[in-house]
Design a protein around this motif. Structure first.
Motif, short mmCIF file in Angstrom:
data_model
loop_
_atom_site.label_atom_id
_atom_site.label_comp_id
_atom_site.label_asym_id
_atom_site.label_seq_id
_atom_site.Cartn_x
_atom_site.Cartn_y
_atom_site.Cartn_z
N LEU A 95 0.83 -1.20 0.00
CA LEU A 95 0.00 0.00 0.00
C LEU A 95 0.86 1.25 0.00
N ASP A 96 0.21 2.39 -0.06
CA ASP A 96 0.89 3.68 0.03
C ASP A 96 1.82 3.69 1.26
N GLU A 97 3.09 4.05 1.05
CA GLU A 97 4.11 3.90 2.09
C GLU A 97 3.77 4.71 3.34
N GLU A 98 3.30 5.94 3.15
CA GLU A 98 2.99 6.78 4.31
C GLU A 98 1.81 6.21 5.11
N PHE A 99 0.80 5.75 4.39
CA PHE A 99 -0.36 5.14 5.04
C PHE A 99 0.06 3.88 5.79
N ALA A 100 0.85 3.03 5.14
CA ALA A 100 1.29 1.78 5.76
C ALA A 100 2.08 2.03 7.04
N GLY A 101 2.87 3.12 7.05
CA GLY A 101 3.70 3.41 8.21
C GLY A 101 2.93 3.81 9.44
N GLU A 102 1.64 4.14 9.28
CA GLU A 102 0.84 4.59 10.42
C GLU A 102 -0.11 3.53 10.94
#
Length: 482
Positions: A95-102
């Motif tokens: 998934l979108d890297e920033e979304f996945a990181g949260e």
């Protein structure tokens, strides 16, 4: 994660949701409870819902390990979310890297698109960790059921969509009628009832009372109520004897120009104050240089410098807010000390606002943030001013900060009148203002939070609002760690 969904919790949760809806509650508060229900029933580590707007989505409800993502802008161009099976299990890394990181404590999400009237309004998801077995077909089915509930809420337009822009809102608010070759109504949607004041029972199998323009043309029609409608029509695909007639309210088509006039009027008032002070002190220096003495001249220069900085920020707001697509100006991004930047920004606040801020709960050290340090002055000014506007003058405004593995965060919390759940996203719209008990004490044009979101997102961060436990509002800004 249990082998099967918790059907007892599902039943209790559905009853609780119906009770809230029947009591008149709607919108984001009910949606947030439904997201929590998805996590509990399906045994996930967290859950969330991203509402879709033009070109992107935004997380507007979350629970558990997904709560950090509240307010995060996410991409919506993943073909897997629009096509194929309605529910899918995907690794977070895809998934979108920033979304996945949260998403804390999860490495997979089970997600499903939420639809109403053939339109995808958002995406409901539950996260699972590597220790959890894969969700079963029963988990997929329950998630689809909950997504159908969300789609129904959007179809009813009961406080949803949260964001007032984009084709989803336009489609949901358009009146729609299907008529036969004699002009007799065969379908009459809920929006048509709301726009015309005529129910489906009154209209079905009766001749349409609106004029129908030729295909490709737009006709403007005024109802007896005074409401103006823009009416379009076209043939129903595959059924040439039927026509589709759509109509929307055009009464407020000049609202944007009225908003712009309001913005100019209020901003002109804001600009006039620092300009008057600068001119007054400059004239005093010119006409009374010798009689002022060294201390008097230093004080005049200090006031001129402070007011010039305030004027520069106001002009930046003016230029940024009048552009729909332009970037908000700022310095190049880089690592910086967030706590030091917040303290420096607080020193530049007007004295009466600075006195209200409680900064002694800021930690001594934090990992460095990555972004534009200079923008903190604008961000903190707008958040503190917003807190001041909606809280009593003698209450404190608390500034705190923290960090996790991916972000550095600060919060501005007040004990004011609070923010309604249905307003936590609307507050970021340009020109939108909530009700203040004392608007005259600190008037505004409804631009502060709009600019804060643009500035923060330019730095790959995000900002959110939420009600504060015990009363008041918390504004939270998250920036990437350096």
């Amino acid at each position: 994660m249990p082998d099967r969904p918790d059907y007892a919790a599902l039943t209790r949760g559905q009853i609780a949701l119906l009770d809230r809806i029947n009591s008149g509650e709607a919108g984001l508060a009910v949606l947030t409870q439904l997201v929590r229900l998805a996590q509990d029933v399906l045994g996930g580590r967290g859950a969330g819902f991203a509402e879709y707007s033009p070109g992107h989505g935004r997380v507007i409800a979350a629970s558990g390990g997904c709560e950090h993502a509240l307010g995060l802008r996410v991409e919506r161009d993943d073909a897997r979310l629009r096509e194929g099976p309605r529910t899918l299990l995907v690794p977070i890394t895809s998934l979108d890297e920033e979304f996945a990181g949260e998403i804390e404590g999860g490495d997979r999400i089970l997600g499903t698109r939420c639809e109403t009237g053939g339109l995808i309004v958002g995406f409901l998801y539950v996260s699972y960790s590597g220790d959890d077995p894969d969700p079963t077909t029963e988990h997929h089915a329950v998630l689809e059921l909950l997504a159908a509930n969300i789609g129904h809420m959007y179809g009813d337009q009961a406080g949803l969509p949260v964001h007032g822009d984009g084709p989803v809102v336009a489609a949901l608010s358009d009146g729609l009628a299907i008529i036969d070759r004699h002009g007799v109504v065969q379908l009459w949607n809920p929006a048509a009832e709301q726009l015309t004041g005529r129910s489906a029972a009154e209209m079905l199998q009766r001749e349409l009372h609106l004029p129908v323009p030729p295909p490709g043309q737009v006709l403007v029609h005024r109802l007896p109520s005074g409401r103006w409608l823009k009416v379009t029509a076209g043939d129903l695909p595959g059924t040439p004897a039927m026509r589709v007639v759509t109509f929307r309210d055009s009464t407020d088509q000049d609202r944007r120009h009225e908003d712009r006039d309001l913005f100019v009027a209020v901003t002109s008032h804001e600009l006039r104050t620092p300009v008057t002070v600068i001119k007054g002190y400059a004239d005093t220096l010119t006409n009374h240089w010798d009689s002022l003495g060294e201390d008097g001249r230093q004080e005049a220069v200090r006031v001129i410098g402070a007011r010039a900085g305030e004027l520069a920020r106001l002009v930046d707001r003016l230029l940024s807010a009048t552009s729909d697509d332009g970037e908000v100006g700022g310095s190049a991004a880089g690592p910086f000390d967030l706590v030091d930047g917040l303290r420096a920004a607080a020193r530049n606040l007007p004295a009466d606002l600075h006195r209200r801020l409680i900064l002694d709960r800021l930690p001594a050290e934090l990992p460095k943030a990555f972004g534009d340090r200079d923008s903190l002055a604008t961000i903190l000014t707008e958040l503190a001013t917003n807190a001041d506007r909606y809280s009593a003058p003698d209450t404190e405004v608390e500034v705190t900060a923290a960090a996790d593995d991916t972000t550095v965060t600060f919060r501005v919390a007040d004990r004011g009148i609070g923010v309604k759940p249905e307003h936590v996203e609307r507050a970021f719209e340009r020109y939108w203002q909530g009700e203040s008990a004392d608007r005259g004490r600190n008037p505004g044009a409804g631009l502060g939070l709009y600019l804060v979101r643009r500035i923060v997102e330019r730095q790959n961060g995000w900002v959110s609002l939420r009600p504060r436990e015990g009363g008041g509002t918390v504004a939270e800004v998250r920036l990437p760690r350096a």
